[in-house]
Design a protein around this motif. Structure first.
Motif, PDB file in Angstrom:
ATOM      1  N   GLU A 154       0.821  -1.204   0.000  1.00 43.66           N
ATOM      2  CA  GLU A 154       0.000   0.000   0.000  1.00 43.66           C
ATOM      3  C   GLU A 154       0.855   1.254   0.000  1.00 43.66           C
ATOM      4  O   GLU A 154       0.549   2.226  -0.692  1.00 43.66           O
ATOM      5  N   PHE A 155       1.917   1.236   0.789  1.00 41.84           N
ATOM      6  CA  PHE A 155       2.821   2.377   0.850  1.00 41.84           C
ATOM      7  C   PHE A 155       4.247   1.893   0.585  1.00 41.84           C
ATOM      8  O   PHE A 155       4.634   0.810   1.025  1.00 41.84           O
ATOM      9  N   PRO A 156       5.038   2.684  -0.130  1.00 44.96           N
ATOM     10  CA  PRO A 156       6.411   2.241  -0.431  1.00 44.96           C
ATOM     11  C   PRO A 156       7.329   2.377   0.776  1.00 44.96           C
ATOM     12  O   PRO A 156       7.082   3.193   1.678  1.00 44.96           O
ATOM     13  N   ASP A 157       8.380   1.567   0.794  1.00 44.22           N
ATOM     14  CA  ASP A 157       9.449   1.780   1.760  1.00 44.22           C
ATOM     15  C   ASP A 157      10.229   3.012   1.322  1.00 44.22           C
ATOM     16  O   ASP A 157      10.444   3.238   0.131  1.00 44.22           O
ATOM     17  N   VAL A 158      10.631   3.791   2.282  1.00 42.81           N
ATOM     18  CA  VAL A 158      11.305   5.049   1.982  1.00 42.81           C
ATOM     19  C   VAL A 158      12.707   5.026   2.578  1.00 42.81           C
ATOM     20  O   VAL A 158      12.913   4.637   3.726  1.00 42.81           O
ATOM     21  N   MET A 159      13.669   5.426   1.768  1.00 46.81           N
ATOM     22  CA  MET A 159      15.052   5.582   2.221  1.00 46.81           C
ATOM     23  C   MET A 159      15.458   7.032   1.999  1.00 46.81           C
ATOM     24  O   MET A 159      15.341   7.552   0.897  1.00 46.81           O
ATOM     25  N   VAL A 160      15.898   7.682   3.057  1.00 44.55           N
ATOM     26  CA  VAL A 160      16.309   9.090   2.977  1.00 44.55           C
ATOM     27  C   VAL A 160      17.827   9.166   3.032  1.00 44.55           C
ATOM     28  O   VAL A 160      18.460   8.621   3.941  1.00 44.55           O
ATOM     29  N   ILE A 161      18.402   9.809   2.035  1.00 42.49           N
ATOM     30  CA  ILE A 161      19.849  10.044   2.011  1.00 42.49           C
ATOM     31  C   ILE A 161      20.070  11.533   2.249  1.00 42.49           C
ATOM     32  O   ILE A 161      19.597  12.370   1.485  1.00 42.49           O
ATOM     33  N   THR A 162      20.752  11.859   3.331  1.00 43.60           N
ATOM     34  CA  THR A 162      20.996  13.256   3.673  1.00 43.60           C
ATOM     35  C   THR A 162      22.308  13.727   3.059  1.00 43.60           C
ATOM     36  O   THR A 162      23.127  12.928   2.599  1.00 43.60           O
ATOM     37  N   SER A 163      22.504  15.033   3.090  1.00 50.23           N
ATOM     38  CA  SER A 163      23.745  15.599   2.556  1.00 50.23           C
ATOM     39  C   SER A 163      24.951  15.157   3.375  1.00 50.23           C
ATOM     40  O   SER A 163      26.059  15.026   2.833  1.00 50.23           O
ATOM     41  N   THR A 164      24.747  14.911   4.665  1.00 45.62           N
ATOM     42  CA  THR A 164      25.858  14.436   5.504  1.00 45.62           C
ATOM     43  C   THR A 164      26.326  13.059   5.065  1.00 45.62           C
ATOM     44  O   THR A 164      27.525  12.814   4.895  1.00 45.62           O
TER      45      THR A 164
END
Length: 338
Positions: free
Chosen positions: A301-311
């Motif tokens: 129903e909802f995708p897995d989310v991966m956040v890549i930060t500038s750090t």
């Protein structure tokens, strides 16, 4: 003799530096010229009047629209009963209903004008100019190192300055300093040209504190990326002892390597295959963060989310550049120069 100043003078006096500088300046002038000639502050009153006259003529030829305007009960026919059940048409006047159902031409439909808005469009252009300046400086830095290997100048320099790491540090520091100066000049020149273009032929927009708070960090990170690219190019040239090797490795990755990496990551069906591409990490570094979505699960129903930060992106990209710089330092320190 100060090695750092000597390297700065050598880079400044190279014919390739002059050629690249002329190409960069010409490119910026062409870019500003494109926006100057394609942008306008809007159509004149005469152009609007002509366009409206043409629109009126086309509307008169649209007989269904004209009949609808003349007959208040035209849309009460059974074939148009679907209008009553559509919330989109709720609250419209009879004239508006006729225009939406049968189409109505306006002057705006027949006139296309493009207005360059500095506040909205310049950030992406400025970042692109800085990154391109970094690519040019990367070629210049690798060429400077490769030329000394080819000409034997490096071996001759070591007769006078046998400390190899000091010599390499001076060369790396010089190309980095020149790159930083070039990035600042390109950024200021591009900003000034686009600002004047927007003032004369477009709109400035709102350059408030929020605009600067959002974009200044991006400009700074793009500048650091350009310096890192220059260090990478010089390090590869030092490792390969030839300009072509550095250029070949970089061009090979940009053209083919990244595509192969992405194909391989999708073939093994790993989640978030985009993270295997350096372009993803570069985007995260410049933008501040990037979100990747994984829809690989069936009936998800909802995708897995991966956040890549500038750090995180900075640590990865910085590690790659520092790794090649350290490897080049080790190779220069240990290998025979002759």
């Amino acid at each position: 003799m100060n090695l750092f100043k000597a390297e700065l003078r050598r880079l400044a006096r190279r014919r390739l530096s002059l050629v690249f500088g002329i190409i960069a300046a010409a490119g910026l002038l062409v870019l500003a010229g494109v926006f100057w000639f394609t942008s306008s502050k809007g159509p004149t009153e005469a152009e609007l009047a002509d366009a409206q006259a043409e629109a009126d003529r086309m509307n008169e030829e649209n007989y269904e629209y004209e009949e609808c305007l003349d007959d208040e009960a035209y849309l009460d026919a059974e074939e148009y009963s679907w209008i009553e059940g559509d919330p989109y048409f709720e609250g419209m006047t009879h004239e508006e209903l006729c225009a939406n159902v049968f189409g109505m031409w306006t002057a705006e439909d027949l006139i296309y004008t493009y207005t360059f808005v500095f506040a909205d469009e310049s950030p992406l252009i400025l970042i692109g100019a800085v990154v391109i300046a970094g690519l040019i400086m990367m070629m210049l830095g690798s060429s400077a190192i490769g030329a000394e290997w080819s000409s034997g100048g490096l071996a001759n320099m070591l007769l006078w300055h046998p400390n190899r790491l000091k010599v390499w540090g001076a060369k790396l520091g010089a190309v980095s300093a020149v790159c930083a100066a070039a990035v600042i000049v390109v950024l200021l020149l591009t900003f000034g040209l686009l600002y004047m273009t927007a003032a004369a032929r477009g709109e400035i927009g709102d350059l408030n504190a929020a605009w600067w708070d959002e974009n200044l960090p991006k400009f700074a990170r793009a500048g650091l990326l350009s310096v890192a690219m220059t260090v990478l190019g010089a390090s590869l040239a030092m490792l390969g002892r030839h300009t072509a090797i550095s250029g070949g490795i970089i061009a090979g990755y940009l053209i083919v390597g990244d595509m192969l990496v992405q194909f391989a990551s999708m073939a093994i069906q790993m989640p978030f295959p985009e993270r295997m591409s350096l372009y993803t990490w570069v985007s995260a570094w410049i933008d501040g963060k990037i979100e990747l979505h994984d829809w690989s699960e069936i009936n998800q129903e909802f995708p897995d989310v991966m956040v890549i930060t500038s750090t995180e992106a900075g640590l990865l990209l910085g590690g790659i550049v520092l790794g090649f710089a350290a490897l080049a330092s080790w190779a220069f320190h240990r290998r025979d120069v002759s």
